[in-house]
Design a protein around this motif. Sequence first.
Motif, PDB file in Angstrom:
ATOM      1  N   MET A   1       0.848  -1.192   0.000  1.00  0.00           N
ATOM      2  CA  MET A   1       0.000   0.000   0.000  1.00  0.00           C
ATOM      3  C   MET A   1       0.885   1.245   0.000  1.00  0.00           C
ATOM      4  SD  MET A   1      -2.988   1.095   2.681  1.00  0.00           S
ATOM      5  CE  MET A   1      -3.933  -0.363   2.269  1.00  0.00           C
ATOM      6  N   PRO A   2       0.657   2.172  -0.945  1.00  0.00           N
ATOM      7  CA  PRO A   2       1.522   3.365  -1.011  1.00  0.00           C
ATOM      8  C   PRO A   2       1.296   4.299   0.172  1.00  0.00           C
ATOM      9  CG  PRO A   2      -0.274   3.541  -2.582  1.00  0.00           C
ATOM     10  CD  PRO A   2      -0.334   2.145  -2.033  1.00  0.00           C
ATOM     11  N   THR A   3       2.368   4.992   0.529  1.00  0.00           N
ATOM     12  CA  THR A   3       2.276   6.039   1.544  1.00  0.00           C
ATOM     13  C   THR A   3       2.356   7.433   0.912  1.00  0.00           C
ATOM     14  OG1 THR A   3       4.677   5.935   1.877  1.00  0.00           O
ATOM     15  CG2 THR A   3       3.296   4.569   3.310  1.00  0.00           C
ATOM     16  N   HIS A   4       2.773   7.500  -0.366  1.00  0.00           N
ATOM     17  CA  HIS A   4       2.884   8.758  -1.098  1.00  0.00           C
ATOM     18  C   HIS A   4       2.200   8.609  -2.446  1.00  0.00           C
ATOM     19  CE1 HIS A   4       6.120   9.080   1.833  1.00  0.00           C
ATOM     20  NE2 HIS A   4       6.187  10.373   1.600  1.00  0.00           N
ATOM     21  N   LEU A   5       1.391   9.602  -2.823  1.00  0.00           N
ATOM     22  CA  LEU A   5       0.710   9.588  -4.108  1.00  0.00           C
ATOM     23  C   LEU A   5       1.062  10.859  -4.867  1.00  0.00           C
ATOM     24  CD1 LEU A   5      -1.230   8.288  -6.099  1.00  0.00           C
ATOM     25  CD2 LEU A   5      -3.135   9.358  -4.856  1.00  0.00           C
ATOM     26  N   LEU A   6       1.613  10.670  -6.043  1.00  0.00           N
ATOM     27  CA  LEU A   6       2.070  11.767  -6.896  1.00  0.00           C
ATOM     28  C   LEU A   6       1.105  11.932  -8.057  1.00  0.00           C
ATOM     29  CD1 LEU A   6       4.371  13.692  -7.942  1.00  0.00           C
ATOM     30  CD2 LEU A   6       5.408  11.649  -8.964  1.00  0.00           C
ATOM     31  N   TYR A   7       0.649  13.165  -8.301  1.00  0.00           N
ATOM     32  CA  TYR A   7      -0.253  13.439  -9.428  1.00  0.00           C
ATOM     33  C   TYR A   7       0.411  14.473 -10.347  1.00  0.00           C
ATOM     34  CZ  TYR A   7      -4.413  14.400 -12.177  1.00  0.00           C
ATOM     35  OH  TYR A   7      -5.294  14.525 -13.217  1.00  0.00           O
ATOM     36  N   ARG A  50      13.363  15.781 -14.048  1.00  0.00           N
ATOM     37  CA  ARG A  50      14.452  15.890 -13.071  1.00  0.00           C
ATOM     38  C   ARG A  50      13.903  16.267 -11.701  1.00  0.00           C
ATOM     39  NH1 ARG A  50      17.504  18.186 -17.425  1.00  0.00           N
ATOM     40  NH2 ARG A  50      16.878  20.295 -16.809  1.00  0.00           N
ATOM     41  N   ASP A  51      12.985  17.239 -11.672  1.00  0.00           N
ATOM     42  CA  ASP A  51      12.408  17.675 -10.402  1.00  0.00           C
ATOM     43  C   ASP A  51      11.672  16.533  -9.709  1.00  0.00           C
ATOM     44  OD1 ASP A  51      13.401  20.174 -10.991  1.00  0.00           O
ATOM     45  OD2 ASP A  51      11.450  21.064 -11.486  1.00  0.00           O
ATOM     46  N   ILE A  52      10.837  15.814 -10.477  1.00  0.00           N
ATOM     47  CA  ILE A  52      10.055  14.737  -9.881  1.00  0.00           C
ATOM     48  C   ILE A  52      10.950  13.584  -9.467  1.00  0.00           C
ATOM     49  CG2 ILE A  52       8.241  13.042 -10.293  1.00  0.00           C
ATOM     50  CD1 ILE A  52       7.272  15.903  -9.882  1.00  0.00           C
ATOM     51  N   SER A  53      11.961  13.262 -10.266  1.00  0.00           N
ATOM     52  CA  SER A  53      12.875  12.186  -9.901  1.00  0.00           C
ATOM     53  C   SER A  53      13.621  12.517  -8.606  1.00  0.00           C
ATOM     54  CB  SER A  53      13.863  11.912 -11.031  1.00  0.00           C
ATOM     55  OG  SER A  53      13.204  11.370 -12.164  1.00  0.00           O
ATOM     56  N   ALA A  54      13.994  13.795  -8.441  1.00  0.00           N
ATOM     57  CA  ALA A  54      14.658  14.205  -7.201  1.00  0.00           C
ATOM     58  C   ALA A  54      13.710  14.058  -6.014  1.00  0.00           C
ATOM     59  CB  ALA A  54      15.149  15.651  -7.324  1.00  0.00           C
ATOM     60  N   TRP A  55      12.446  14.395  -6.219  1.00  0.00           N
ATOM     61  CA  TRP A  55      11.444  14.230  -5.159  1.00  0.00           C
ATOM     62  C   TRP A  55      11.320  12.755  -4.781  1.00  0.00           C
ATOM     63  CZ3 TRP A  55       6.772  11.660  -4.679  1.00  0.00           C
ATOM     64  CH2 TRP A  55       5.966  12.040  -3.592  1.00  0.00           C
ATOM     65  N   LEU A  56      11.264  11.879  -5.786  1.00  0.00           N
ATOM     66  CA  LEU A  56      11.156  10.450  -5.518  1.00  0.00           C
ATOM     67  C   LEU A  56      12.397   9.913  -4.817  1.00  0.00           C
ATOM     68  CD1 LEU A  56       9.557   9.270  -8.877  1.00  0.00           C
ATOM     69  CD2 LEU A  56       8.508   9.053  -6.614  1.00  0.00           C
ATOM     70  N   ALA A  60      10.985   6.833  -0.265  1.00  0.00           N
ATOM     71  CA  ALA A  60      11.125   5.409  -0.559  1.00  0.00           C
ATOM     72  C   ALA A  60      10.257   5.118  -1.785  1.00  0.00           C
ATOM     73  CB  ALA A  60      10.671   4.569   0.628  1.00  0.00           C
ATOM     74  N   PRO A  61      10.848   5.018  -2.967  1.00  0.00           N
ATOM     75  CA  PRO A  61      10.027   4.841  -4.172  1.00  0.00           C
ATOM     76  C   PRO A  61       9.087   3.643  -4.100  1.00  0.00           C
ATOM     77  CG  PRO A  61      12.277   5.381  -4.778  1.00  0.00           C
ATOM     78  CD  PRO A  61      12.276   5.133  -3.295  1.00  0.00           C
ATOM     79  N   GLU A  62       9.494   2.596  -3.367  1.00  0.00           N
ATOM     80  CA  GLU A  62       8.631   1.418  -3.291  1.00  0.00           C
ATOM     81  C   GLU A  62       7.341   1.688  -2.528  1.00  0.00           C
ATOM     82  OE1 GLU A  62      11.428   1.242   0.256  1.00  0.00           O
ATOM     83  OE2 GLU A  62      11.562   1.735  -1.897  1.00  0.00           O
ATOM     84  N   ARG A  63       7.240   2.828  -1.872  1.00  0.00           N
ATOM     85  CA  ARG A  63       6.006   3.206  -1.168  1.00  0.00           C
ATOM     86  C   ARG A  63       5.271   4.332  -1.885  1.00  0.00           C
ATOM     87  NH1 ARG A  63       5.534   1.329   3.916  1.00  0.00           N
ATOM     88  NH2 ARG A  63       3.324   1.607   3.403  1.00  0.00           N
TER      89      ARG A  63
END
Length: 210
Positions: A1-7, A50-56, A60-63
């Motif tokens: 179950m994710p703990t972070h949701l990116l839109y 680049r910005d979003i990848s840095a945020w990820l 923990a990308p797996e969450r």
Amino acid sequence: MPTHLLYLHGFRSSPRSAKARCMADWVARHRPELHWHCPALPPSPAQALRDISAWLDARAPERCAVMGSSLGGFYAHWLACAHNLPAVLINPAVHPARDLASHIGLHPAWHDATQQVFFEAGFVDELARLEASLGPHRPPSLALIATGDEVLDWREMRQRHGQGSHLLLQGSDHGLAEFELLLPWVTRFLRLSDPAGLPPWDNSMHVCSV
């Protein structure tokens, strides 16, 4: 179950889009512990990723899970393949370099008439490089595809994303006005809600899960 949701919003759009606000409201009401992130994306596709990848990378990308609409759907697919994230793709762009080559110049922002977006010729090249550099992962995705999309070709979307779970809506539009009605399937796919009691499909909808 994710703990972070990116839109991720689409071209000329913003975090104020109807779908982003609808999803943010659902999270606030049903999963307030979920970390919601819907950034205003820069016009440069390379900079946006680049910005979003840095945020990820700072999490923990797996969450994490990602959603995106139109050009944001292409970004979401690219990020999912790079970081192995489950993804919901809403009328996703398939060939954005081709589709946006005729949109070079200054454009008004959709949700604020006082703001403008300048799309540079070099951004088309950035998109072409991104299209050619999908990452190694093929994580599960759910594509929401409207046959009435007046901006993008739904056949291309189904050809690209129809091997995974997808929902094909007869009619509708690029903005997917019925998005709120589809939240039960979106949230079930992202493992954010209980699948019990889902409403039935009607004749205007088709779902394929693999």
